[in-house]
Write an enzyme that holds these catalytic residues in place. Sequence first.
Site, short mmCIF file in Angstrom:
data_model
loop_
_atom_site.label_atom_id
_atom_site.label_comp_id
_atom_site.label_asym_id
_atom_site.label_seq_id
_atom_site.Cartn_x
_atom_site.Cartn_y
_atom_site.Cartn_z
N ASN A 171 35.94 70.26 13.41
CA ASN A 171 34.66 70.84 13.04
C ASN A 171 33.62 69.74 12.93
O ASN A 171 33.74 68.83 12.11
CB ASN A 171 34.77 71.59 11.71
CG ASN A 171 33.48 72.28 11.33
OD1 ASN A 171 32.67 72.62 12.19
ND2 ASN A 171 33.29 72.53 10.04
N GLN A 172 32.60 69.80 13.77
CA GLN A 172 31.59 68.74 13.85
C GLN A 172 30.61 68.86 12.69
O GLN A 172 29.49 69.35 12.83
CB GLN A 172 30.86 68.78 15.19
CG GLN A 172 30.03 67.54 15.46
CD GLN A 172 29.46 67.51 16.87
OE1 GLN A 172 29.60 68.46 17.63
NE2 GLN A 172 28.83 66.41 17.23
N PRO A 217 31.14 73.39 17.17
CA PRO A 217 29.91 72.57 17.19
C PRO A 217 29.27 72.57 15.81
O PRO A 217 29.61 73.39 14.95
CB PRO A 217 29.04 73.32 18.21
CG PRO A 217 29.48 74.74 18.09
CD PRO A 217 30.96 74.70 17.82
N LEU A 236 26.90 73.66 13.20
CA LEU A 236 26.14 74.89 13.02
C LEU A 236 25.20 74.74 11.82
O LEU A 236 25.62 74.29 10.76
CB LEU A 236 27.08 76.08 12.78
CG LEU A 236 28.12 76.37 13.87
CD1 LEU A 236 29.03 77.52 13.44
CD2 LEU A 236 27.43 76.70 15.19
N GLY A 268 34.66 72.72 6.22
CA GLY A 268 34.56 73.95 6.99
C GLY A 268 35.80 74.81 6.99
O GLY A 268 36.02 75.59 7.92
N LYS A 269 36.62 74.72 5.94
CA LYS A 269 37.83 75.55 5.88
C LYS A 269 37.50 77.03 5.96
O LYS A 269 38.15 77.79 6.68
CB LYS A 269 38.61 75.26 4.60
CG LYS A 269 39.23 73.88 4.51
CD LYS A 269 40.12 73.74 3.29
CE LYS A 269 39.38 73.92 1.99
NZ LYS A 269 38.35 72.87 1.74
N GLU A 271 43.47 80.40 1.96
CA GLU A 271 42.57 79.24 2.04
C GLU A 271 42.71 78.37 0.81
O GLU A 271 42.66 78.85 -0.33
CB GLU A 271 41.12 79.68 2.19
CG GLU A 271 40.20 78.49 2.40
CD GLU A 271 38.73 78.84 2.34
OE1 GLU A 271 37.94 77.97 1.92
OE2 GLU A 271 38.36 79.97 2.70
N GLY A 272 42.88 77.08 1.04
CA GLY A 272 43.00 76.13 -0.05
C GLY A 272 41.66 75.74 -0.64
O GLY A 272 40.62 76.34 -0.35
N LYS A 291 41.82 83.51 -1.28
CA LYS A 291 41.49 82.17 -1.77
C LYS A 291 41.95 82.15 -3.22
O LYS A 291 41.20 82.56 -4.13
CB LYS A 291 39.99 81.90 -1.65
CG LYS A 291 39.62 80.44 -1.93
CD LYS A 291 38.17 80.17 -1.66
CE LYS A 291 37.80 78.71 -1.96
NZ LYS A 291 38.31 77.77 -0.95
#
Length: 229
Positions: A180-181, A209, A211, A18-19, A120-121, A41
């Site tokens: 991040n779930q 949560p 998603l 979820g990055k 962002e990696g 990115k």
Amino acid sequence: MNLAAKQYFIAGTDTDVGKTLVACGILRAAAARGLKTLAIKPVAAGADLTEQGLRNTDALMLIDAMTESLPYEQVNPVLLAPPIAPHIAAEQAGRRLSVSQLAGFCRGVMMRKVDMVLIEGAGGWRVPLSQREMLSGLVVELQTPVILVVGMKLGCISHALLTAEAIRADGLVLAGWVANQIDPDMACFDENLATLRNFLPAPCLGVLPNLSQPDANLAAEHLDISPLL
């Protein structure tokens, strides 16, 4: 505020944690505070063919979430079509990736007059760029603080703590982390979260949560970016 732009690298404990969702959430939260934002990115592996040519979904999400406009090629300067490890995709395409090349792309965006820039990696912290360099070397070159996205699933505690250790061993600052779930059925979620809060040497910026679909606005509601500003 852009006299001292905030610049952060978004890392993950693994791939698919979820990055991009977290990055977009931070961008939306910053925009809600009236800040001007950009994101890059520098390398992405995995593309879809669109009317504009090959495009990476993560990069498109970043473009949608940031407040300022840049051409796609600046947001995602290196796009490799197959969704595999970047160094392997590059080898298959006859291309050579290097820290210095990617750093140049990033600095071009980081020099813009905005309030926040996110980089962002790809994958986890020790993703190779070639047989000689890793993507983590880019962060060392740029000397940007790191925001770690922890994919909450069985085994995440070790992954998170090892990644945090590697970030600090590289002489970098862990500015914050986000849980991040990704596994909605994770056993002992609260206990795992409490353990991470205890051991990770940085503030928790939020808990997302699970998603069914990525939603940057909803992610922003679960984030507190105050420690980043």
